[in-house]
Motif scaffolding. Structure first.
Motif, PDB file in Angstrom:
ATOM      1  N   GLU A  16      60.275 -20.191 -74.603  1.00 47.76           N
ATOM      2  CA  GLU A  16      60.176 -20.060 -76.054  1.00 47.76           C
ATOM      3  C   GLU A  16      58.882 -20.697 -76.569  1.00 47.76           C
ATOM      4  O   GLU A  16      58.203 -20.144 -77.424  1.00 47.76           O
ATOM      5  N   LEU A  17      58.559 -21.865 -76.041  1.00 48.28           N
ATOM      6  CA  LEU A  17      57.322 -22.533 -76.462  1.00 48.28           C
ATOM      7  C   LEU A  17      56.092 -21.685 -76.184  1.00 48.28           C
ATOM      8  O   LEU A  17      55.110 -21.721 -76.925  1.00 48.28           O
ATOM      9  N   LEU A  18      56.157 -20.929 -75.099  1.00 47.32           N
ATOM     10  CA  LEU A  18      54.999 -20.127 -74.705  1.00 47.32           C
ATOM     11  C   LEU A  18      55.060 -18.695 -75.220  1.00 47.32           C
ATOM     12  O   LEU A  18      54.101 -17.933 -75.081  1.00 47.32           O
ATOM     13  N   GLY A  19      56.199 -18.340 -75.779  1.00 49.54           N
ATOM     14  CA  GLY A  19      56.315 -16.991 -76.313  1.00 49.54           C
ATOM     15  C   GLY A  19      56.505 -15.905 -75.279  1.00 49.54           C
ATOM     16  O   GLY A  19      56.059 -14.774 -75.458  1.00 49.54           O
ATOM     17  N   VAL A  20      57.154 -16.264 -74.159  1.00 48.54           N
ATOM     18  CA  VAL A  20      57.477 -15.256 -73.142  1.00 48.54           C
ATOM     19  C   VAL A  20      58.968 -15.333 -72.857  1.00 48.54           C
ATOM     20  O   VAL A  20      59.664 -16.202 -73.387  1.00 48.54           O
ATOM     21  N   SER A  21      59.460 -14.465 -72.019  1.00 52.10           N
ATOM     22  CA  SER A  21      60.887 -14.471 -71.707  1.00 52.10           C
ATOM     23  C   SER A  21      61.196 -15.514 -70.629  1.00 52.10           C
ATOM     24  O   SER A  21      60.327 -15.907 -69.859  1.00 52.10           O
ATOM     25  N   ARG A  22      62.446 -15.930 -70.604  1.00 54.85           N
ATOM     26  CA  ARG A  22      62.865 -16.896 -69.593  1.00 54.85           C
ATOM     27  C   ARG A  22      62.652 -16.345 -68.188  1.00 54.85           C
ATOM     28  O   ARG A  22      62.299 -17.085 -67.259  1.00 54.85           O
ATOM     29  N   GLN A  23      62.878 -15.037 -68.030  1.00 51.70           N
ATOM     30  CA  GLN A  23      62.727 -14.412 -66.718  1.00 51.70           C
ATOM     31  C   GLN A  23      61.283 -14.491 -66.225  1.00 51.70           C
ATOM     32  O   GLN A  23      61.037 -14.601 -65.020  1.00 51.70           O
ATOM     33  N   THR A  24      60.364 -14.448 -67.142  1.00 48.70           N
ATOM     34  CA  THR A  24      58.965 -14.564 -66.749  1.00 48.70           C
ATOM     35  C   THR A  24      58.684 -15.942 -66.156  1.00 48.70           C
ATOM     36  O   THR A  24      58.057 -16.058 -65.096  1.00 48.70           O
ATOM     37  N   ILE A  25      59.170 -16.979 -66.803  1.00 47.06           N
ATOM     38  CA  ILE A  25      58.990 -18.335 -66.272  1.00 47.06           C
ATOM     39  C   ILE A  25      59.679 -18.454 -64.918  1.00 47.06           C
ATOM     40  O   ILE A  25      59.110 -18.970 -63.950  1.00 47.06           O
ATOM     41  N   ASN A  26      60.883 -17.942 -64.843  1.00 49.01           N
ATOM     42  CA  ASN A  26      61.620 -18.000 -63.582  1.00 49.01           C
ATOM     43  C   ASN A  26      60.873 -17.254 -62.476  1.00 49.01           C
ATOM     44  O   ASN A  26      60.775 -17.737 -61.342  1.00 49.01           O
ATOM     45  N   ALA A  27      60.347 -16.088 -62.799  1.00 52.41           N
ATOM     46  CA  ALA A  27      59.658 -15.273 -61.797  1.00 52.41           C
ATOM     47  C   ALA A  27      58.410 -15.985 -61.270  1.00 52.41           C
ATOM     48  O   ALA A  27      58.084 -15.898 -60.093  1.00 52.41           O
ATOM     49  N   ILE A  28      57.715 -16.687 -62.138  1.00 54.75           N
ATOM     50  CA  ILE A  28      56.525 -17.419 -61.717  1.00 54.75           C
ATOM     51  C   ILE A  28      56.936 -18.583 -60.813  1.00 54.75           C
ATOM     52  O   ILE A  28      56.346 -18.805 -59.755  1.00 54.75           O
ATOM     53  N   GLU A  29      57.970 -19.318 -61.219  1.00 53.21           N
ATOM     54  CA  GLU A  29      58.405 -20.468 -60.417  1.00 53.21           C
ATOM     55  C   GLU A  29      58.944 -20.037 -59.050  1.00 53.21           C
ATOM     56  O   GLU A  29      58.775 -20.755 -58.072  1.00 53.21           O
ATOM     57  N   THR A  30      59.610 -18.910 -59.026  1.00 44.71           N
ATOM     58  CA  THR A  30      60.185 -18.449 -57.754  1.00 44.71           C
ATOM     59  C   THR A  30      59.221 -17.513 -57.018  1.00 44.71           C
ATOM     60  O   THR A  30      59.612 -16.864 -56.046  1.00 44.71           O
ATOM     61  N   GLU A  31      57.997 -17.460 -57.505  1.00 48.71           N
ATOM     62  CA  GLU A  31      56.929 -16.686 -56.856  1.00 48.71           C
ATOM     63  C   GLU A  31      57.231 -15.206 -56.705  1.00 48.71           C
ATOM     64  O   GLU A  31      56.845 -14.586 -55.719  1.00 48.71           O
ATOM     65  N   LYS A  32      57.915 -14.676 -57.708  1.00 50.37           N
ATOM     66  CA  LYS A  32      58.156 -13.224 -57.702  1.00 50.37           C
ATOM     67  C   LYS A  32      56.858 -12.512 -58.062  1.00 50.37           C
ATOM     68  O   LYS A  32      56.561 -11.438 -57.572  1.00 50.37           O
TER      69      LYS A  32
END
Lengths: 63, 63
Positions: free
Chosen positions: B21-37
């Motif tokens: 929310e702070l960055l203005g993207v979806s939660r899945q986007t953050i998750n995908a980056i962290e899990t290296e998708k």
DNA sequence: TTCATATGTAAAGCTTGCTTTACATCATCG
DNA sequence: CGATGATGTAAAGCAAGCTTTACATATGAA
């Protein structure tokens, strides 16, 4: 996304084709970045900054 | 593309949803980056690094 | 003038980044 | 126990990054 790519490349006396080959991308990709058609991927941005012995934030900046 | 995003986010005590929310993207986007998708776009990578008062090359690094 | 080099641009096609919706698992709290 | 929050993941669809091929234009060298 603006960048100082064109200036850096000019200083290094490289053509778009030269740099493209050095970085392993197409000439059109370099041209598109310089003419602001689109932003490079993160991977490519890092490779570009590294090639010019700089860093991403110095080479690329949001409008 | 590896990153220290998860560590930085944990240190800041933010959930993936908070940061998204702070960055203005979806939660899945953050998750995908962290899990290296996938890697973030250059724009997002810069915003992430800036949020954590760091820089792109420190937060993200090629495998 | 002719040729080569550098740059800009376009179209088609593939891959990747990001979205929304949705569901599953796990831990914690009441 | 049931509810809530945090995380992982999947599918479908749209937007963006990159490729190859191709053509146009400008500039400079021979």
């Amino acid at each position: 996304m603006k960048s100082s790519l064109r200036d850096l490349r000019a200083k290094a006396e490289l053509s778009q084709a030269d740099l493209a080959e050095l970085l392993g991308v197409s000439r059109q990709t370099i041209n598109a970045i310089e003419t602001e058609k689109y932003s490079p991927s993160l991977e490519l941005a890092i490779r570009i900054a590294r090639y010019f012995e700089s860093n991403v934030e110095e080479v690329f900046h949001v409008d």
